[in-house]
Write a protein that holds these residues in place. Structure first.
Motif, PDB file in Angstrom:
ATOM      1  N   SER A 175      -2.851   0.766  -4.085  1.00 54.03           N
ATOM      2  CA  SER A 175      -2.377  -0.616  -3.941  1.00 54.03           C
ATOM      3  C   SER A 175      -2.169  -1.635  -4.710  1.00 54.03           C
ATOM      4  O   SER A 175      -2.658  -1.192  -5.881  1.00 54.03           O
ATOM      5  N   GLY A 197       2.504   4.481   0.946  1.00 52.58           N
ATOM      6  CA  GLY A 197       2.259   5.247   2.273  1.00 52.58           C
ATOM      7  C   GLY A 197       2.621   4.526   3.368  1.00 52.58           C
ATOM      8  O   GLY A 197       3.244   5.017   4.505  1.00 52.58           O
ATOM      9  N   VAL A 199      -6.959   4.997  -2.480  1.00 51.32           N
ATOM     10  CA  VAL A 199      -5.426   5.019  -2.027  1.00 51.32           C
ATOM     11  C   VAL A 199      -4.551   4.131  -3.444  1.00 51.32           C
ATOM     12  O   VAL A 199      -5.325   3.062  -3.127  1.00 51.32           O
ATOM     13  N   SER A 202      -4.335   0.962   5.692  1.00 49.36           N
ATOM     14  CA  SER A 202      -4.864   1.608   3.956  1.00 49.36           C
ATOM     15  C   SER A 202      -5.736   2.318   5.194  1.00 49.36           C
ATOM     16  O   SER A 202      -6.512   2.381   5.572  1.00 49.36           O
ATOM     17  N   PRO A 203      -5.430   3.425   4.242  1.00 45.37           N
ATOM     18  CA  PRO A 203      -6.173   4.617   4.608  1.00 45.37           C
ATOM     19  C   PRO A 203      -8.360   3.859   4.161  1.00 45.37           C
ATOM     20  O   PRO A 203      -8.660   4.567   4.810  1.00 45.37           O
ATOM     21  N   SER A 244      -9.803   3.055  -6.633  1.00 43.49           N
ATOM     22  CA  SER A 244      -9.613   3.508  -4.811  1.00 43.49           C
ATOM     23  C   SER A 244      -8.831   4.465  -4.380  1.00 43.49           C
ATOM     24  O   SER A 244      -7.556   5.129  -5.523  1.00 43.49           O
ATOM     25  N   PRO A 255      -5.970   5.388  -7.966  1.00 45.26           N
ATOM     26  CA  PRO A 255      -7.057   6.156  -8.002  1.00 45.26           C
ATOM     27  C   PRO A 255      -6.622   6.940  -9.246  1.00 45.26           C
ATOM     28  O   PRO A 255      -6.737   6.565 -10.305  1.00 45.26           O
ATOM     29  N   VAL A 270       0.912  -1.245   0.001  1.00 45.93           N
ATOM     30  CA  VAL A 270       0.068  -0.161   0.027  1.00 45.93           C
ATOM     31  C   VAL A 270       0.628   1.204  -0.022  1.00 45.93           C
ATOM     32  O   VAL A 270       1.780   1.057   1.277  1.00 45.93           O
TER      33      VAL A 270
END
Lengths: 343, 343
Positions: free
Chosen positions: A143, A63, A141, B139-140, A139, A105, A61
């Protein structure tokens, strides 16, 4: 150009091209070797085969598992596949087919998505893995999830063989491949934004970004009779504790024998041993077996295999001890990686 | 209690309990039937088996694929597994082992994570699937990814058989299982926050939240000789277009024969047909084969199998046409689900 501009099917078409296959598949297109039904259908179907199947999955993921601003998307792709190959290597198996899920994203760049596939495909080619599609979802974020299947080695009697964590026996020796701590050192340099381009710094960064799963050694090991092993992903101390608990034994490690690279010593000097004992993501193998078995693996492995300790009966106290040359305990803690908990 | 309070390993222990297995595994614990190495190691290893393997994966992201405030986590778990089982059913295969990846924000509630596993396990038990661990990552944003393996049917000569999208031939008839559009109707009711609890409304919501993969019909079909099929996940019109393009044929659907449930007609009256033609996530099967083959499937299937159209040679123009009883085209668009693109 961004994902939102071309949509899921447009992106699948581009990524398929990166794998060298047409999408949507034409009625005349033959599936790739080993497959009966290739990408572009509801699921992948292999040819008939007689084996035991190994299955694993691992997710990275943005970050959490990597810093998107510090590493290249191509390296992310490599690593996403390599860490799964390492889990198959840890069982002594041979990797075969990967499914890849990208969570993107809408503003994610098409070029970056293609770079991920370039890296995935590089790692796949190196280990004869077929990337068989997967899923692309929107999504907030980024991953990447890889689910990898492989096959287990079969004994002469046709029984599947695999290295597990629960097969360590008192009297066994503990060995590791390669050197430890390099990846944690490389990560440290990335976090610090270390700008030096010395050979040592570049080596450590490479070890963090492009781990090399030890498939050959794993296969040699399981054939030689090693029944206990795992890969070093959470840090040596924590991973040995997994083995010790699962096998109900204790493990003693001689600190002086833990393999540390010249590069790690050069850059981190006194901290090198600590990184080697607790740093994560080395993707080296731990092998636990009688000394003669380990010696036969050492002779056949294409990477160094180093004895670092031994398995003892467990009575009480810590499962894993690291001792100096005088036999005194070196405190190191058992803390490895747990992404949820505070340090 | 939240995930951050107990960490990854604490959560794995609780979720393993939900599956009825101890974690960390004791040295004496036997792996579950069909497995040589169970959860708690680097990877899962099956027993030796002689078959063709089917692999698929599918992800659900909170806010993209479902509305967390409108559906229960238990239903999310069910659906995450069921949609993958449906992909195996679409090949005519039998599902076997699932790996589950949960991406969880640190503040995610432990009880909700357990509820997801309750739903996953319910769907797994129904289809004799073993949930073999997977990965839990921070994950966020919440997502759940299932990677599912299964086995393909073997012919009397031992050749693997599967239904694909590229095997439709002019002269074949097109059939579907169950009824179409119910899931899209149920989703519409959820989005509108429809508070009615009439039988029809509850039925449509259930069809959206707890899809029933058509494994039995898929297996009957492939045994009966059906070579072309898929599941209806993006909407009938779009999915038939996939088949038509992959097989280089045209498909004509008789609107009057498309199976629409009484509940969908009751709640959506005139809009019911549109939902049946373009609504996603029905997870019914499309089967394409000569009429006599479809008839033999119909007799053996435990769910209704309805002929809705036929396969024609393709010349030019749209691949899929929907016609009324007078043979006139009904416009419906080919738009189905593409989560990245604007409507």
């Amino acid at each position: 150009m961004r994902v939102a501009d071309i949509g899921e099917f447009g992106l699948i078409e581009l990524l398929s091209k990166e794998l060298g296959i047409p999408y949507p598949p034409s009625p005349d297109a033959l599936p790739r070797p080993g497959l009966l039904v290739d990408m572009g259908d509801d699921a992948l179907v292999t040819g008939r085969h007689d084996a035991a199947t190994i299955l694993t999955t691992d997710t990275m993921v943005a970050g959490v598992h990597f810093l998107p601003e510090r590493v290249s998307w191509r390296d992310i792709g490599w690593k996403a596949l390599a860490v799964n190959v390492s889990d198959i290597a840890a069982m002594g198996g041979e990797p075969s087919i990967a499914l890849v899920t990208l969570s993107l994203p809408p503003e994610f760049l098409i070029d970056d998505a293609i770079a991920i596939y370039t890296g995935l495909q590089e790692a796949a080619m190196k280990h004869a893995v077929v990337i068989g599609g997967g899923d692309i979802v929107r999504s907030p974020v980024f991953s990447v999830t890889v689910a990898l299947s492989g096959t287990a080695d079969l004994s002469e009697l046709g029984q599947p063989r695999a290295m597990t964590r629960h097969a360590a026996r008192p009297g066994d020796v503990v060995a590791v491949t390669g050197s430890l701590g390099d990846s944690a050192g490389g990560l440290q340099l990335l976090i610090e934004g270390q700008s030096s381009n010395s050979d040592a710094v570049r080596y450590l960064r490479l070890r963090h970004q492009r781990p090399e799963p030890r498939v050959q050694t794993g296969r040699v090991a399981v054939k030689a009779g090693v029944r206990c092993g795992m890969d070093v992903s959470d840090g040596l101390a924590q991973d040995l504790a997994h083995i010790a608990r699962a096998s109900d034994v204790a493990i003693r490690v001689d600190a002086a024998r833990v393999p540390v690279s010249d590069a790690l010593r050069e850059v981190f000097s006194a901290r090198a041993l600590g990184l080697a004992l607790t740093g994560g993501e080395d993707y080296e193998l731990v092998l636990v077996a009688p000394a003669a078995v380990i010696e036969s693996v050492r002779q056949r492995s294409d990477v160094a295999v180093t004895e670092i300790g031994e398995v003892l009966p467990y009575h009480e106290g810590p499962r894993v001890a690291v001792v100096d040359e005088a036999g005194r305990d070196i405190p190191f803690g058992e803390a490895g990686w747990d992404h949820f908990q505070k340090r």
